[in-house]
Design an enzyme around this catalytic site. Structure first.
Site, short mmCIF file in Angstrom:
data_model
loop_
_atom_site.label_atom_id
_atom_site.label_comp_id
_atom_site.label_asym_id
_atom_site.label_seq_id
_atom_site.Cartn_x
_atom_site.Cartn_y
_atom_site.Cartn_z
N HIS A 76 31.30 54.05 -12.85
CA HIS A 76 32.29 55.02 -12.38
C HIS A 76 31.60 55.97 -11.40
O HIS A 76 30.65 56.67 -11.76
CB HIS A 76 32.89 55.79 -13.55
CG HIS A 76 33.76 54.94 -14.43
ND1 HIS A 76 33.79 55.08 -15.80
CD2 HIS A 76 34.61 53.93 -14.14
CE1 HIS A 76 34.64 54.20 -16.31
NE2 HIS A 76 35.15 53.49 -15.31
N ARG A 80 31.95 58.84 -9.98
CA ARG A 80 31.76 60.30 -10.11
C ARG A 80 30.71 60.67 -11.15
O ARG A 80 30.33 61.83 -11.26
CB ARG A 80 33.09 60.94 -10.47
CG ARG A 80 33.67 60.50 -11.81
CD ARG A 80 35.10 60.93 -11.98
NE ARG A 80 35.70 60.50 -13.23
CZ ARG A 80 36.99 60.59 -13.52
NH1 ARG A 80 37.81 61.12 -12.63
NH2 ARG A 80 37.46 60.17 -14.67
N GLU A 81 30.22 59.69 -11.91
CA GLU A 81 29.27 59.97 -12.98
C GLU A 81 27.85 59.88 -12.43
O GLU A 81 27.11 58.93 -12.68
CB GLU A 81 29.50 58.99 -14.13
CG GLU A 81 30.90 59.14 -14.73
CD GLU A 81 31.30 58.01 -15.67
OE1 GLU A 81 30.43 57.16 -15.99
OE2 GLU A 81 32.47 57.96 -16.08
N ARG A 116 36.43 57.67 -8.89
CA ARG A 116 36.04 56.93 -10.09
C ARG A 116 35.96 55.42 -9.86
O ARG A 116 35.08 54.75 -10.40
CB ARG A 116 37.06 57.22 -11.20
CG ARG A 116 36.93 56.36 -12.46
CD ARG A 116 38.06 56.67 -13.41
NE ARG A 116 38.15 55.73 -14.53
CZ ARG A 116 37.59 55.92 -15.71
NH1 ARG A 116 36.87 56.99 -15.94
NH2 ARG A 116 37.74 55.04 -16.68
N ASN A 174 35.52 49.37 -15.23
CA ASN A 174 35.36 49.21 -16.67
C ASN A 174 36.68 48.91 -17.37
O ASN A 174 36.82 49.12 -18.57
CB ASN A 174 34.73 50.48 -17.28
CG ASN A 174 34.05 50.18 -18.61
OD1 ASN A 174 33.49 49.11 -18.82
ND2 ASN A 174 34.11 51.14 -19.53
N ARG A 175 37.64 48.43 -16.61
CA ARG A 175 38.89 47.90 -17.17
C ARG A 175 39.19 46.52 -16.58
O ARG A 175 40.26 45.96 -16.82
CB ARG A 175 40.08 48.83 -16.84
CG ARG A 175 39.95 50.25 -17.34
CD ARG A 175 39.99 50.34 -18.85
NE ARG A 175 40.05 51.73 -19.29
CZ ARG A 175 38.99 52.52 -19.42
NH1 ARG A 175 37.78 52.04 -19.14
NH2 ARG A 175 39.11 53.77 -19.84
N HIS A 184 27.16 55.89 -18.87
CA HIS A 184 28.33 56.63 -18.38
C HIS A 184 28.16 58.13 -18.63
O HIS A 184 27.14 58.57 -19.15
CB HIS A 184 29.61 56.14 -19.07
CG HIS A 184 30.02 54.75 -18.70
ND1 HIS A 184 30.94 54.48 -17.71
CD2 HIS A 184 29.61 53.56 -19.18
CE1 HIS A 184 31.10 53.17 -17.60
NE2 HIS A 184 30.31 52.59 -18.48
N TYR A 199 31.06 61.70 -19.26
CA TYR A 199 30.23 62.54 -20.10
C TYR A 199 30.83 62.60 -21.49
O TYR A 199 32.00 62.24 -21.68
CB TYR A 199 30.16 63.97 -19.51
CG TYR A 199 31.52 64.64 -19.36
CD1 TYR A 199 32.06 65.41 -20.38
CD2 TYR A 199 32.29 64.43 -18.21
CE1 TYR A 199 33.31 66.00 -20.26
CE2 TYR A 199 33.55 65.01 -18.08
CZ TYR A 199 34.05 65.79 -19.10
OH TYR A 199 35.30 66.35 -18.98
N TYR A 222 38.93 56.77 -27.26
CA TYR A 222 40.30 56.26 -27.16
C TYR A 222 40.22 54.75 -27.02
O TYR A 222 39.16 54.19 -26.74
CB TYR A 222 41.04 56.87 -25.97
CG TYR A 222 40.21 56.99 -24.72
CD1 TYR A 222 39.88 55.87 -23.95
CD2 TYR A 222 39.73 58.22 -24.30
CE1 TYR A 222 39.10 55.97 -22.82
CE2 TYR A 222 38.95 58.34 -23.16
CZ TYR A 222 38.64 57.21 -22.42
OH TYR A 222 37.86 57.32 -21.31
#
Length: 329
Positions: free
Chosen positions: A100, A102-103, A142, A159-160, A212, A214, A259
Site C-alpha cells: 500500500h 501510503r505506508e 493506497r 492486498n485484495r 504494512h 499502521y 476486520y
C-alpha cells in the site's frame, strides 16, 4: 467522543514531502536509512546492491520478476546467509513492503533489513523483498496505478487482488474505492509477478511476511473468515508470539483484531502451502498514522527486525511442517 490529534494535517504532509526535490544524491556509504526516500533515490541506491552482487555473488542476488503497470521493474533482492551453495533447497522467507503506497514505513524497513543483514551478517534464512513506492502527488495514495476503461479512478488494492476468496467480504467491486479488488484475481501485474515467483519457489519458502502500517499488530490467517488455522498451536506458542507480547503489540488472526478481508496475500500464501504467513502492522496506533515521523523509523525498524529474526530463526526451526496437515478451506 472525537479527539483531534493533528490540527494542521497539510503541514505534517509537507514535512515529509516538501524538501525531497532538494536532497542531493549521496554515495551508498552515506545513504541515510532514517529518512523516507523517493523511488528515484531508492533506485539510485540499488546500484550499491548491484555492485555487491558482482563482488559477492554468493551473498546477494538481485533480479527482476516482472514489471509494474507503469513499466517499472519489480526487483527481488535475495540475501543468502551462507557462502556455500551446497543446499539449493534451503528454507527461505519472503518479505514484501510497500504494497500500500501510503505506508512509507514499510519500504523504510525493507531497506533497513537488507542493510542489517548484509552489513552485520545477521543469522537469518534466505530472504526476499520487493519494494513499491508512493506517488509524490498524493501522500495518502493506497492502490496500484492501473487504469480502468469505464471509470476515471485509477488503481486496485494489491492486498485484495489475490486468488483466495477474491472480492468477497472486506473488498469492494467499485473501481473508485480504496479496497477495490480489481476486475479479476491477479489482474495487477505486480500481484501476478509475485504470485508466479512464489508458486515456482513454494517448496523453499516456508514463511511469508508482508509489512504494512499502521496499528502495531502481528497478524496471521485467516483474514476472510472467523476460524482457527490448523497449525495454530505452533504459531501461538512460538517465540514470535512471546516477543510481540513483550513489547505490547497485538498478536492475533486478521479478522479477530482488525476486520474481515478477502483476496489478501497472507491468506493466498497460506493456501498455497506456505505454513507460516504474517502481516506486520507497524507503528503507530493512530496518532500520526500513515504520517509516521522520520524520527520513529529507527525504533520501529529495530523492534521489527528483532521480530522478523525471531520468526526466521525460531519458528521455522521449532515447528515441523507437513503440507498434508494444512487443509485450507
Amino acid at each position: 467522543l472525537c479527539s483531534v490529534f493533528i490540527t494542521n494535517l497539510q503541514k505534517e504532509i509537507e514535512k515529509q514531502t516538501g524538501y525531497r526535490s532538494s536532497r542531493r544524491r549521496r554515495s551508498a556509504s552515506q545513504y541515510d536509512y532514517e529518512v523516507y526516500h523517493s523511488l528515484e533515490e531508492v533506485q539510485y541506491h540499488s546500484v550499491f546492491w548491484l555492485s555487491m552482487n558482482r563482488t559477492n555473488p554468493d551473498l546477494v542476488d538481485m533480479f527482476s520478476v516482472g514489471k509494474s503497470y507503469e513499466g517499472r521493474p519489480l526487483y527481488v533482492l535475495q540475501v543468502v546467509m551462507t557462502r556455500k551453495r551446497s543446499r539449493p533447497q534451503k528454507k527461505a522467507v519472503w518479505i514484501d513492503c510497500g504494497v500500500h503506497a501510503r505506508e512509507w514505513i514499510g519500504p523504510a524497513f525493507c531497506q533497513w533489513f537488507v542493510k542489517e543483514v548484509c552489513t552485520f551478517q545477521v543469522t537469518l534464512l534466505d530472504t526476499f523483498f520487493k519494494l513499491l513506492r508512493s506517488l509524490q502527488s498524493d501522500r495518502f495514495w493506497r492502490k496500484t496505478r492501473s487504469k480502468n476503461r469505464k471509470f476515471h479512478c485509477r488503481g486496485v488494492d494489491a492486498n485484495r487482488n489475490w486468488k483466495v476468496k477474491w472480492c468477497e467480504e472486506g473488498a469492494s467491486s467499485h473501481p473508485c474505492d480504496d479496497t477495490y479488488c480489481g476486475p479479476y484475481p491477479e489482474s495487477e501485474p505486480e500481484v501476478k509477478a509475485v504470485a508466479k515467483f512464489l508458486r515456482k519457489h513454494k517448496k523453499r519458502v516456508k514463511a511469508y511476511i508482508s509489512i504494512h502500517a499502521y496499528a502495531q499488530m502481528l497478524l496471521y490467517p485467516y483474514s476472510y473468515k472467523y476460524a482457527t488455522i490448523p497449525n495454530f498451536n505452533c504459531v501461538v506458542r512460538s517465540e514470535a508470539h512471546l516477543y510481540m507480547t513483550s513489547i505490547n503489540l497485538y498478536f492475533n488472526n486478521s479478522n479477530g483484531v482488525v476486520y474481515v478481508t478477502s483476496g489478501s496475500s497472507i491468506d493466498w500464501a497460506y493456501r498455497n502451502g506456505i505454513p507460516y504467513t504474517f502481516a506486520f502492522e507497524l507503528r503507530d496506533t493512530g496518532y500520526f498514522g500513515f504520517l509516521l515521523p522520520e524520527s520513529l523509523i529507527s525504533p520501529t525498524c529495530t523492534e521489527t527486525m528483532r521480530a522478523v529474526k525471531t520468526i526466521a530463526t525460531g519458528l521455522l526451526k521449532k515447528c515441523e511442517t507437513d503440507s498434508n496437515t494444512f487443509p485450507y478451506i
